[in-house]
Each structure stands twice: as structure tokens, then as C-alpha cells.
Design a protein around this motif. Structure first.
Motif, PDB file in Angstrom:
ATOM      1  N   LEU A  87       0.818  -1.215   0.000  1.00 56.65           N
ATOM      2  CA  LEU A  87       0.000   0.000   0.000  1.00 56.65           C
ATOM      3  C   LEU A  87       0.848   1.259   0.000  1.00 56.65           C
ATOM      4  O   LEU A  87       0.332   2.357  -0.226  1.00 56.65           O
ATOM      5  CB  LEU A  87      -0.922   0.006   1.229  1.00 56.65           C
ATOM      6  CG  LEU A  87      -1.986  -1.087   1.262  1.00 56.65           C
ATOM      7  CD1 LEU A  87      -2.627  -1.160   2.643  1.00 56.65           C
ATOM      8  CD2 LEU A  87      -3.037  -0.849   0.190  1.00 56.65           C
ATOM      9  N   ASP A  88       2.140   1.112   0.286  1.00 56.40           N
ATOM     10  CA  ASP A  88       3.055   2.251   0.303  1.00 56.40           C
ATOM     11  C   ASP A  88       4.452   1.737   0.011  1.00 56.40           C
ATOM     12  O   ASP A  88       4.722   0.537   0.131  1.00 56.40           O
ATOM     13  CB  ASP A  88       3.006   2.944   1.671  1.00 56.40           C
ATOM     14  CG  ASP A  88       3.502   4.385   1.620  1.00 56.40           C
ATOM     15  OD1 ASP A  88       3.969   4.821   0.534  1.00 56.40           O
ATOM     16  OD2 ASP A  88       3.426   5.068   2.655  1.00 56.40           O
ATOM     17  N   ARG A  89       5.333   2.643  -0.365  1.00 56.41           N
ATOM     18  CA  ARG A  89       6.722   2.289  -0.669  1.00 56.41           C
ATOM     19  C   ARG A  89       7.656   2.918   0.355  1.00 56.41           C
ATOM     20  O   ARG A  89       7.381   3.995   0.870  1.00 56.41           O
ATOM     21  CB  ARG A  89       7.103   2.779  -2.066  1.00 56.41           C
ATOM     22  CG  ARG A  89       6.385   2.080  -3.209  1.00 56.41           C
ATOM     23  CD  ARG A  89       6.912   2.617  -4.540  1.00 56.41           C
ATOM     24  NE  ARG A  89       6.342   1.919  -5.679  1.00 56.41           N
ATOM     25  CZ  ARG A  89       5.197   2.236  -6.260  1.00 56.41           C
ATOM     26  NH1 ARG A  89       4.491   3.263  -5.796  1.00 56.41           N
ATOM     27  NH2 ARG A  89       4.741   1.548  -7.298  1.00 56.41           N
ATOM     28  N   PRO A  90       8.776   2.255   0.639  1.00 58.67           N
ATOM     29  CA  PRO A  90       9.734   2.845   1.576  1.00 58.67           C
ATOM     30  C   PRO A  90      10.465   4.036   0.968  1.00 58.67           C
ATOM     31  O   PRO A  90      10.594   4.137  -0.262  1.00 58.67           O
ATOM     32  CB  PRO A  90      10.694   1.695   1.855  1.00 58.67           C
ATOM     33  CG  PRO A  90      10.623   0.830   0.634  1.00 58.67           C
ATOM     34  CD  PRO A  90       9.206   0.938   0.147  1.00 58.67           C
ATOM     35  N   THR A  91      10.928   4.907   1.819  1.00 55.02           N
ATOM     36  CA  THR A  91      11.798   5.999   1.376  1.00 55.02           C
ATOM     37  C   THR A  91      13.165   5.450   0.972  1.00 55.02           C
ATOM     38  O   THR A  91      13.754   5.853  -0.019  1.00 55.02           O
ATOM     39  CB  THR A  91      11.964   7.034   2.505  1.00 55.02           C
ATOM     40  OG1 THR A  91      10.669   7.464   2.939  1.00 55.02           O
ATOM     41  CG2 THR A  91      12.764   8.234   2.026  1.00 55.02           C
ATOM     42  N   ASP A  92      13.629   4.492   1.764  1.00 54.13           N
ATOM     43  CA  ASP A  92      14.881   3.781   1.475  1.00 54.13           C
ATOM     44  C   ASP A  92      14.686   2.310   1.817  1.00 54.13           C
ATOM     45  O   ASP A  92      13.847   1.958   2.649  1.00 54.13           O
ATOM     46  CB  ASP A  92      16.046   4.343   2.302  1.00 54.13           C
ATOM     47  CG  ASP A  92      16.403   5.764   1.919  1.00 54.13           C
ATOM     48  OD1 ASP A  92      16.822   5.976   0.766  1.00 54.13           O
ATOM     49  OD2 ASP A  92      16.246   6.658   2.772  1.00 54.13           O
ATOM     50  N   GLY A  93      15.505   1.457   1.195  1.00 52.51           N
ATOM     51  CA  GLY A  93      15.437   0.026   1.460  1.00 52.51           C
ATOM     52  C   GLY A  93      14.498  -0.691   0.509  1.00 52.51           C
ATOM     53  O   GLY A  93      13.911  -0.095  -0.390  1.00 52.51           O
ATOM     54  N   THR A  94      14.362  -2.000   0.710  1.00 52.97           N
ATOM     55  CA  THR A  94      13.549  -2.818  -0.190  1.00 52.97           C
ATOM     56  C   THR A  94      12.579  -3.694   0.605  1.00 52.97           C
ATOM     57  O   THR A  94      12.870  -4.130   1.717  1.00 52.97           O
ATOM     58  CB  THR A  94      14.429  -3.732  -1.066  1.00 52.97           C
ATOM     59  OG1 THR A  94      15.193  -4.599  -0.228  1.00 52.97           O
ATOM     60  CG2 THR A  94      15.362  -2.914  -1.944  1.00 52.97           C
ATOM     61  N   VAL A  95      11.435  -3.956  -0.023  1.00 55.57           N
ATOM     62  CA  VAL A  95      10.415  -4.863   0.522  1.00 55.57           C
ATOM     63  C   VAL A  95      10.094  -5.871  -0.571  1.00 55.57           C
ATOM     64  O   VAL A  95       9.613  -5.502  -1.638  1.00 55.57           O
ATOM     65  CB  VAL A  95       9.135  -4.108   0.924  1.00 55.57           C
ATOM     66  CG1 VAL A  95       8.098  -5.091   1.484  1.00 55.57           C
ATOM     67  CG2 VAL A  95       9.432  -3.015   1.935  1.00 55.57           C
ATOM     68  N   SER A  96      10.351  -7.151  -0.307  1.00 58.30           N
ATOM     69  CA  SER A  96      10.102  -8.189  -1.301  1.00 58.30           C
ATOM     70  C   SER A  96       9.098  -9.196  -0.773  1.00 58.30           C
ATOM     71  O   SER A  96       9.130  -9.566   0.407  1.00 58.30           O
ATOM     72  CB  SER A  96      11.398  -8.915  -1.669  1.00 58.30           C
ATOM     73  OG  SER A  96      12.320  -8.023  -2.267  1.00 58.30           O
ATOM     74  N   LEU A  97       8.202  -9.632  -1.641  1.00 55.53           N
ATOM     75  CA  LEU A  97       7.282 -10.728  -1.361  1.00 55.53           C
ATOM     76  C   LEU A  97       7.511 -11.764  -2.447  1.00 55.53           C
ATOM     77  O   LEU A  97       7.195 -11.533  -3.617  1.00 55.53           O
ATOM     78  CB  LEU A  97       5.832 -10.244  -1.366  1.00 55.53           C
ATOM     79  CG  LEU A  97       4.757 -11.335  -1.206  1.00 55.53           C
ATOM     80  CD1 LEU A  97       4.951 -12.113   0.084  1.00 55.53           C
ATOM     81  CD2 LEU A  97       3.365 -10.724  -1.264  1.00 55.53           C
ATOM     82  N   GLY A  98       8.085 -12.894  -2.061  1.00 57.28           N
ATOM     83  CA  GLY A  98       8.485 -13.867  -3.069  1.00 57.28           C
ATOM     84  C   GLY A  98       9.522 -13.247  -3.998  1.00 57.28           C
ATOM     85  O   GLY A  98      10.516 -12.673  -3.551  1.00 57.28           O
ATOM     86  N   ASP A  99       9.258 -13.334  -5.299  1.00 58.19           N
ATOM     87  CA  ASP A  99      10.183 -12.772  -6.287  1.00 58.19           C
ATOM     88  C   ASP A  99       9.885 -11.316  -6.620  1.00 58.19           C
ATOM     89  O   ASP A  99      10.596 -10.713  -7.433  1.00 58.19           O
ATOM     90  CB  ASP A  99      10.120 -13.590  -7.582  1.00 58.19           C
ATOM     91  CG  ASP A  99      10.612 -15.019  -7.392  1.00 58.19           C
ATOM     92  OD1 ASP A  99      11.483 -15.230  -6.519  1.00 58.19           O
ATOM     93  OD2 ASP A  99      10.110 -15.921  -8.098  1.00 58.19           O
TER      94      ASP A  99
END
Length: 223
Positions: free
Chosen positions: A54-66
């Protein structure tokens, strides 16, 4: 599997910058039940928004599966939310003018499911949460616990791999809270879901396999 790497989220509030998440790294294996606790304003809802695409980080990564949720376009993120992630909220978020059956069917509309299949799948989902005899009832004709069961059926009717629940028992009395948690835990075991709960209630959090505490944007594991 979720993998968060050095996730920071900042918001601008007037002339002030608020850091809601600070360098959060976290791995949640498929099929795990996780509870997230913390004070109001500590970052729980922001973390859930990251997990829910629902939102994106300012920095860093968020992965779900691939899928790297921090880099995908809005269209792809929308498809992931529609297909892979179910949401349950404290306030139920049911449409008051639609019946229980119609509320559950709304989750299938973005997936191109035919009207007959939507009705069949929604009926089965409501039966699975103990409301097979309440299909035609409007939300205000149902108790709070029954409304939350409708919301759970709506979240699960699309057969997601992940269920995110934001204070799912926050509006319920203690007895109904326990009934809803019994239901969620049973569905988690039966369907092999990844279940992530945000809760202020320690009795709810203790039912999870794993407990996390987030305070002032920093995440720690509860032993």
C-alpha cells in the motif's frame, strides 16, 4: 516469503520530517503467524502498509516472493494486492448497503471472476466462517463478531497467500475476540497462510508463533 532490507519510511508534516520506520530488516517465512505490537504512532500501521503493498519505503527494499514491492509500478502492485494479499481491519470496512454475500463478492470483482462463480465462492467462504445462514443479511443486521467474520471471508475468498490483520479484534468484547482468534488461527493452519497481525492486545499476540515490537520506528524481536 517476505524480506525487508534496511527499510526506512519518512513523511513530511509541514516543515517537519517524521521517520515512521528506521532501518528495519525482517524476514517472514511462508506460512508463519506473526504478531506486531507497539505504542500508538510507533510504526505498526506503516509497517503493515509496506507489507500490504500500500506504500513504498523511502529507502530500502520490501520483497514478497520474487516481487520487489518497493520498485514495482502501481498496476503490478494492484494485481498483487488483488490476488495475493487479504486484508482484515478493526472497523470491518463492510459496505452497509450490500448483503454479507455481496460484500464478500466485491473481493472477486477485480479478478474477472464470473457472476455465478463469484456467488458460489462467496457462499462457500461465508460457510467456512460459520455464516452460511446469513448470506442475505446487511451489516447492521449482524453482530460485531459476525461482521468481522464477513470481513475475514471477504479477505480469504480470493485465496491469498498472505493475510494482514490490523487490530482485527479491537472492536470486540473478550469472548468474541477469542472466537475470532480461534477462527483466524484455524484458517491459518488449514490454508497454510502467512498471517500477520497488528494488535495492542497481548493475549492476541501471545497466540502467534512469533512476536515483534515496533517502537519509534525501530523493530525488535520479543523472546
Amino acid at each position: 516469503m517476505y524480506v525487508l532490507t534496511n527499510v526506512t519510511k519518512k513523511y513530511e508534516q509541514g516543515k517537519r520530517t517524521v521517520t515512521a520506520l528506521k532501518n528495519v530488516s525482517l524476514t517472514i517465512p511462508d506460512g508463519q503467524m506473526v504478531a506486531i505490537q507497539g505504542p500508538t504512532g510507533g510504526g505498526k500501521s506503516t509497517l503493515l502498509q509496506m507489507l500490504g503493498a500500500l506504500d513504498r519505503p523511502t529507502d530500502g527494499t520490501v520483497s514478497l516472493g520474487d516481487a520487489d514491492l518497493s520498485e514495482l509500478g502501481d498496476g503490478r502492485l494492484g494485481r498483487i494486492r488483488a490476488q495475493e494479499i487479504g486484508f482484515v481491519f478493526q472497523g470491518f470496512n463492510l459496505i452497509p448497503t450490500l448483503s454479507a454475500l455481496e460484500n464478500v463478492e466485491t473481493a472477486l470483482a477485480p479478478l474477472g471472476v464470473s457472476s455465478a462463480d463469484r456467488r458460489e465462492r462467496a457462499s462457500a467462504a461465508l460457510a467456512s466462517v460459520g455464516l452460511g445462514d446469513r448470506l442475505g443479511h446487511l451489516p447492521d443486521e449482524l453482530s460485531g463478531g459476525q461482521q468481522q467474520r464477513v470481513a475475514i471471508a471477504r479477505a480469504l475468498v480470493k485465496k491469498p497467500t498472505v493475510l494482514l490483520a490490523d487490530e482485527p479484534t479491537g472492536n470486540l468484547d473478550e469472548g468474541t475476540r477469542d472466537e475470532i482468534m480461534d477462527l483466524l488461527e484455524g484458517l491459518w493452519r488449514e490454508q497454510g497462510l502467512t498471517l500477520i497481525l497488528v494488535t495492542h492486545d497481548t493475549a492476541v499476540a501471545r497466540r502467534a508463533q512469533r512476536r515483534l515490537l515496533i517502537k519509534k520506528g525501530a523493530l525488535t524481536e520479543v523472546a
